[in-house]
Design a protein around this motif. Structure first.
Motif, PDB file in Angstrom:
ATOM      1  N   GLU A   1      -2.289  33.148   8.337  1.00  0.00           N
ATOM      2  CA  GLU A   1      -1.376  32.125   7.831  1.00  0.00           C
ATOM      3  C   GLU A   1      -0.998  32.333   6.350  1.00  0.00           C
ATOM      4  OE1 GLU A   1      -3.521  28.439   7.610  1.00  0.00           O
ATOM      5  OE2 GLU A   1      -1.804  27.362   8.419  1.00  0.00           O
ATOM      6  N   THR A   2      -2.001  32.636   5.522  1.00  0.00           N
ATOM      7  CA  THR A   2      -1.812  32.917   4.093  1.00  0.00           C
ATOM      8  C   THR A   2      -1.496  31.663   3.277  1.00  0.00           C
ATOM      9  OG1 THR A   2      -0.894  35.077   4.774  1.00  0.00           O
ATOM     10  CG2 THR A   2      -0.858  34.576   2.434  1.00  0.00           C
ATOM     11  N   ARG A   3      -2.540  30.895   3.069  1.00  0.00           N
ATOM     12  CA  ARG A   3      -2.445  29.724   2.192  1.00  0.00           C
ATOM     13  C   ARG A   3      -2.322  30.182   0.746  1.00  0.00           C
ATOM     14  NH1 ARG A   3      -2.527  24.275   4.326  1.00  0.00           N
ATOM     15  NH2 ARG A   3      -2.855  24.639   6.535  1.00  0.00           N
ATOM     16  N   PRO A   4      -1.723  29.411  -0.138  1.00  0.00           N
ATOM     17  CA  PRO A   4      -1.209  28.070   0.143  1.00  0.00           C
ATOM     18  C   PRO A   4       0.242  28.032   0.628  1.00  0.00           C
ATOM     19  CG  PRO A   4      -1.108  28.481  -2.208  1.00  0.00           C
ATOM     20  CD  PRO A   4      -1.736  29.706  -1.588  1.00  0.00           C
ATOM     21  N   ARG A   5       0.987  29.148   0.571  1.00  0.00           N
ATOM     22  CA  ARG A   5       2.421  29.038   0.838  1.00  0.00           C
ATOM     23  C   ARG A   5       2.822  29.490   2.241  1.00  0.00           C
ATOM     24  NH1 ARG A   5       5.660  28.072  -4.174  1.00  0.00           N
ATOM     25  NH2 ARG A   5       7.389  28.417  -2.764  1.00  0.00           N
ATOM     26  N   LYS A   6       1.811  29.956   2.999  1.00  0.00           N
ATOM     27  CA  LYS A   6       2.033  30.265   4.420  1.00  0.00           C
ATOM     28  C   LYS A   6       3.122  31.310   4.685  1.00  0.00           C
ATOM     29  CE  LYS A   6       0.620  25.669   5.909  1.00  0.00           C
ATOM     30  NZ  LYS A   6       1.147  24.422   6.429  1.00  0.00           N
ATOM     31  N   GLN A   7       3.109  32.377   3.892  1.00  0.00           N
ATOM     32  CA  GLN A   7       4.073  33.455   4.146  1.00  0.00           C
ATOM     33  C   GLN A   7       3.816  34.113   5.502  1.00  0.00           C
ATOM     34  OE1 GLN A   7       2.468  32.957   1.285  1.00  0.00           O
ATOM     35  NE2 GLN A   7       3.571  33.729  -0.483  1.00  0.00           N
ATOM     36  N   GLY A   8       2.622  33.882   6.077  1.00  0.00           N
ATOM     37  CA  GLY A   8       2.326  34.410   7.412  1.00  0.00           C
ATOM     38  C   GLY A   8       3.339  33.914   8.446  1.00  0.00           C
ATOM     39  N   HIS A   9       3.890  32.740   8.212  1.00  0.00           N
ATOM     40  CA  HIS A   9       4.893  32.222   9.161  1.00  0.00           C
ATOM     41  C   HIS A   9       6.136  33.114   9.182  1.00  0.00           C
ATOM     42  CE1 HIS A   9       3.269  27.801   9.209  1.00  0.00           C
ATOM     43  NE2 HIS A   9       2.328  28.703   9.353  1.00  0.00           N
ATOM     44  N   ILE A  10       6.495  33.647   8.013  1.00  0.00           N
ATOM     45  CA  ILE A  10       7.674  34.535   7.951  1.00  0.00           C
ATOM     46  C   ILE A  10       7.369  35.816   8.735  1.00  0.00           C
ATOM     47  CG2 ILE A  10       9.313  35.703   6.411  1.00  0.00           C
ATOM     48  CD1 ILE A  10       8.263  33.933   4.117  1.00  0.00           C
TER      49      ILE A  10
ATOM     50  N   VAL B   1      -3.365  44.856 -14.579  1.00  0.00           N
ATOM     51  CA  VAL B   1      -2.210  44.157 -14.005  1.00  0.00           C
ATOM     52  C   VAL B   1      -2.452  42.658 -14.132  1.00  0.00           C
ATOM     53  CG1 VAL B   1      -0.869  43.786 -11.899  1.00  0.00           C
ATOM     54  CG2 VAL B   1      -1.830  46.056 -12.383  1.00  0.00           C
ATOM     55  N   GLU B   2      -1.466  41.981 -14.671  1.00  0.00           N
ATOM     56  CA  GLU B   2      -1.616  40.530 -14.850  1.00  0.00           C
ATOM     57  C   GLU B   2      -1.526  39.827 -13.492  1.00  0.00           C
ATOM     58  OE1 GLU B   2       1.116  38.764 -17.663  1.00  0.00           O
ATOM     59  OE2 GLU B   2       0.602  36.724 -16.970  1.00  0.00           O
ATOM     60  N   ILE B   3      -2.487  38.963 -13.240  1.00  0.00           N
ATOM     61  CA  ILE B   3      -2.470  38.187 -11.993  1.00  0.00           C
ATOM     62  C   ILE B   3      -1.800  36.848 -12.277  1.00  0.00           C
ATOM     63  CG2 ILE B   3      -3.893  37.044 -10.236  1.00  0.00           C
ATOM     64  CD1 ILE B   3      -4.070  40.090 -10.034  1.00  0.00           C
ATOM     65  N   GLU B   4      -0.755  36.585 -11.528  1.00  0.00           N
ATOM     66  CA  GLU B   4       0.004  35.348 -11.718  1.00  0.00           C
ATOM     67  C   GLU B   4      -0.825  34.134 -11.305  1.00  0.00           C
ATOM     68  OE1 GLU B   4       3.368  35.222  -9.118  1.00  0.00           O
ATOM     69  OE2 GLU B   4       4.175  33.399 -10.005  1.00  0.00           O
ATOM     70  N   MET B   5      -0.859  33.120 -12.161  1.00  0.00           N
ATOM     71  CA  MET B   5      -1.478  31.849 -11.803  1.00  0.00           C
ATOM     72  C   MET B   5      -0.336  30.875 -11.516  1.00  0.00           C
ATOM     73  SD  MET B   5      -4.691  32.589 -12.062  1.00  0.00           S
ATOM     74  CE  MET B   5      -5.555  31.030 -11.994  1.00  0.00           C
ATOM     75  N   ARG B   6      -0.333  30.280 -10.335  1.00  0.00           N
ATOM     76  CA  ARG B   6       0.768  29.394  -9.974  1.00  0.00           C
ATOM     77  C   ARG B   6       0.339  27.935 -10.068  1.00  0.00           C
ATOM     78  NH1 ARG B   6       5.344  31.631  -8.493  1.00  0.00           N
ATOM     79  NH2 ARG B   6       6.047  29.671  -7.549  1.00  0.00           N
ATOM     80  N   ASP B   7       1.341  27.060  -9.874  1.00  0.00           N
ATOM     81  CA  ASP B   7       1.114  25.642 -10.096  1.00  0.00           C
ATOM     82  C   ASP B   7       0.079  25.068  -9.123  1.00  0.00           C
ATOM     83  OD1 ASP B   7       2.765  23.493 -11.784  1.00  0.00           O
ATOM     84  OD2 ASP B   7       1.949  22.591  -9.941  1.00  0.00           O
ATOM     85  N   GLU B   8      -0.708  24.123  -9.632  1.00  0.00           N
ATOM     86  CA  GLU B   8      -1.760  23.530  -8.785  1.00  0.00           C
ATOM     87  C   GLU B   8      -1.184  22.698  -7.647  1.00  0.00           C
ATOM     88  OE1 GLU B   8      -3.827  21.352 -11.881  1.00  0.00           O
ATOM     89  OE2 GLU B   8      -2.913  19.491 -11.190  1.00  0.00           O
TER      90      GLU B   8
ATOM     91  N   ARG C   1      -4.443  14.661  -4.840  1.00  0.00           N
ATOM     92  CA  ARG C   1      -5.049  14.854  -6.152  1.00  0.00           C
ATOM     93  C   ARG C   1      -5.559  13.525  -6.684  1.00  0.00           C
ATOM     94  NH1 ARG C   1      -5.516  18.133 -10.164  1.00  0.00           N
ATOM     95  NH2 ARG C   1      -5.246  17.319 -12.254  1.00  0.00           N
ATOM     96  N   HIS C   2      -4.758  12.501  -6.500  1.00  0.00           N
ATOM     97  CA  HIS C   2      -5.122  11.168  -6.971  1.00  0.00           C
ATOM     98  C   HIS C   2      -6.386  10.703  -6.239  1.00  0.00           C
ATOM     99  CE1 HIS C   2      -4.523   7.279  -8.695  1.00  0.00           C
ATOM    100  NE2 HIS C   2      -4.619   6.719  -7.492  1.00  0.00           N
ATOM    101  N   GLN C   3      -6.377  10.920  -4.909  1.00  0.00           N
ATOM    102  CA  GLN C   3      -7.492  10.467  -4.080  1.00  0.00           C
ATOM    103  C   GLN C   3      -8.797  11.195  -4.423  1.00  0.00           C
ATOM    104  OE1 GLN C   3      -6.665  10.934   0.064  1.00  0.00           O
ATOM    105  NE2 GLN C   3      -7.100   8.779   0.443  1.00  0.00           N
ATOM    106  N   LEU C   4      -8.674  12.472  -4.776  1.00  0.00           N
ATOM    107  CA  LEU C   4      -9.869  13.276  -5.049  1.00  0.00           C
ATOM    108  C   LEU C   4     -10.372  13.136  -6.491  1.00  0.00           C
ATOM    109  CD1 LEU C   4      -9.001  16.612  -3.230  1.00  0.00           C
ATOM    110  CD2 LEU C   4     -10.765  14.984  -2.601  1.00  0.00           C
ATOM    111  N   GLY C   5      -9.694  12.290  -7.269  1.00  0.00           N
ATOM    112  CA  GLY C   5     -10.123  12.108  -8.644  1.00  0.00           C
ATOM    113  C   GLY C   5      -9.789  13.296  -9.523  1.00  0.00           C
ATOM    114  N   ALA C   6      -8.622  13.882  -9.279  1.00  0.00           N
ATOM    115  CA  ALA C   6      -8.068  14.935 -10.144  1.00  0.00           C
ATOM    116  C   ALA C   6      -9.046  16.063 -10.479  1.00  0.00           C
ATOM    117  CB  ALA C   6      -7.526  14.308 -11.428  1.00  0.00           C
ATOM    118  N   PRO C   7      -9.501  16.835  -9.448  1.00  0.00           N
ATOM    119  CA  PRO C   7     -10.361  17.987  -9.767  1.00  0.00           C
ATOM    120  C   PRO C   7      -9.553  19.083 -10.464  1.00  0.00           C
ATOM    121  CG  PRO C   7      -9.674  18.072  -7.472  1.00  0.00           C
ATOM    122  CD  PRO C   7      -9.130  16.788  -8.024  1.00  0.00           C
ATOM    123  N   ASP C   8     -10.241  19.974 -11.152  1.00  0.00           N
ATOM    124  CA  ASP C   8      -9.543  21.142 -11.694  1.00  0.00           C
ATOM    125  C   ASP C   8      -9.143  22.020 -10.524  1.00  0.00           C
ATOM    126  OD1 ASP C   8      -9.814  20.366 -14.248  1.00  0.00           O
ATOM    127  OD2 ASP C   8     -11.612  21.557 -14.644  1.00  0.00           O
ATOM    128  N   VAL C   9      -7.923  22.547 -10.545  1.00  0.00           N
ATOM    129  CA  VAL C   9      -7.452  23.430  -9.476  1.00  0.00           C
ATOM    130  C   VAL C   9      -7.010  24.741 -10.105  1.00  0.00           C
ATOM    131  CG1 VAL C   9      -5.696  23.766  -7.687  1.00  0.00           C
ATOM    132  CG2 VAL C   9      -6.668  21.493  -8.055  1.00  0.00           C
TER     133      VAL C   9
END
Ligand code: RUB
Length: 313
Positions: free
Chosen positions: A152-161, A243-250, A259-267
């Motif tokens: 599947e390839t979380r988080p963006r599920k490119q496996g579907h493509i 090689v720089e590894i891209e960090m994407r949005d949480e 996020r609100h429900q989990l008490g805003a953990p670091d992601v």
């Protein structure tokens, strides 16, 4: 001035509307061509400055796929002329040649990769790679029956493509969640992935989760095949750069409500990881297949001992 078209392409790359290393490279070449076509620069110096600014704007979108700077380098490196008209024509010619090279490389590596796939084989894929899929397509065109287990390839599920494309080609597909990878390795003959960058030591930089899959595949005795045209070779790694590894949005990992429900953990959300060469059996390029440790020879031949930054101000 950087044109609207270039800005739109850059936004699409950053937002992953345009994604995957080869597709990003093509879009970058297209964007430079449109910058050249739309430019109203009145001197060769102004034209060149605009082109460099456009290249910088495109370069700053995503850091990991080296195909992007390699594409920019190719087009800028082949831009030549004494007048604006001549420069403009040379950008169009370079972009055109680049696109043709990209297509030919993918066809050629597909044919080479297909030789590794036997009639009746099952491949396990991770993410969505046009280079990896080119190998499956060539095997199908050779009349082989291929099946696929698609992660599947979380988080963006490119496996579907990947699953959609394979189904369109008539390949039986089993879609699994990423965590089921090891369980299904016993049912596959190859792990087949692409690459965003290949380092001089043969390390493969690809979608996050590739390294875990490769380590487990080694434990299960399943060969790992990386399909990567030479555009993915990262010349800066010849001189010791990493090689720089891209960090994407949480928010790709955790929606605002969760996020609100989990008490805003670091992601943390790294988009890619590094697979050491010892877990890779073959890197398939349009120039042949290589054990990862010997890719440095090809890299030196193609890119010399380092690179220039023709987009620098
Ligand atoms: C895409 C990805 C792909 C490589 C190779 O990541 O990791 O495996 O880019 O693709 P993202 P291709 O979805 O974050 O861009 O073989 O098409 O160049």
């Amino acid at each position: 001035m950087v044109t609207e078209d270039v800005r739109a392409t850059a936004d699409d790359i950053a937002d992953m509307e345009i994604r995957g290393a080869a597709t990003i490279a093509r879009a970058a070449a297209d964007a430079l061509e449109s910058q050249a076509t739309d430019s109203d620069a009145d001197s060769p110096a102004a034209f060149r400055a605009e082109l460099r600014a456009a290249a910088r704007h495109l370069r700053d979108t995503r850091p990991t796929a080296v195909s992007l700077p390699n594409a920019l380098r190719y087009v800028l490196g082949n831009t030549d002329g004494e007048t604006v008209a001549a420069l403009r024509a040379s950008v169009t010619d370079a972009a055109d040649a680049f696109r043709q090279q990209l297509d030919r490389a993918q066809d050629d590596l597909g044919a080479i990769g297909a030789n590794r796939l036997r009639d009746g084989d099952t491949v396990m894929t991770h993410c969505h790679s046009t280079d990896a899929l080119a190998c499956v397509k060539a095997a199908l065109d050779d009349g082989k029956h291929i099946e696929a287990v698609v992660k599947e390839t979380r988080p963006r599920k490119q496996g579907h493509i990947t699953a959609d494309q394979l189904r369109e080609w008539g390949v039986p597909v089993t879609l699994i969640v990423d965590n089921a990878g090891r369980r299904y390795l016993d049912a596959v003959d190859h792990v087949l992935v692409g690459a965003d960058s290949i380092a001089a030591d043969g390390s493969v930089i690809n979608k996050i989760g590739t390294s875990m899959l490769a380590v487990v595949a080694r434990e299960r005795g399943v060969p790992v095949m990386v399909a990567a045209q030479t555009l993915k070779l990262h010349p800066d790694t010849l001189t010791g750069n990493t090689v720089e590894i891209e960090m994407r949005d949480e928010t790709e990992v955790l929606a605002a409500a969760d996020r609100h429900q989990l008490g805003a953990p670091d992601v943390e959300n790294p988009a890619f990881d590094v697979t050491p060469p010892r877990y890779v059996d073959a890197i398939v390029t349009e120039r042949g297949q290589f054990p990862p440790e010997s890719i440095v020879t090809l890299m030196r031949e193609l890119y010399g001992d380092g690179t220039t930054e023709p987009w620098a101000e």
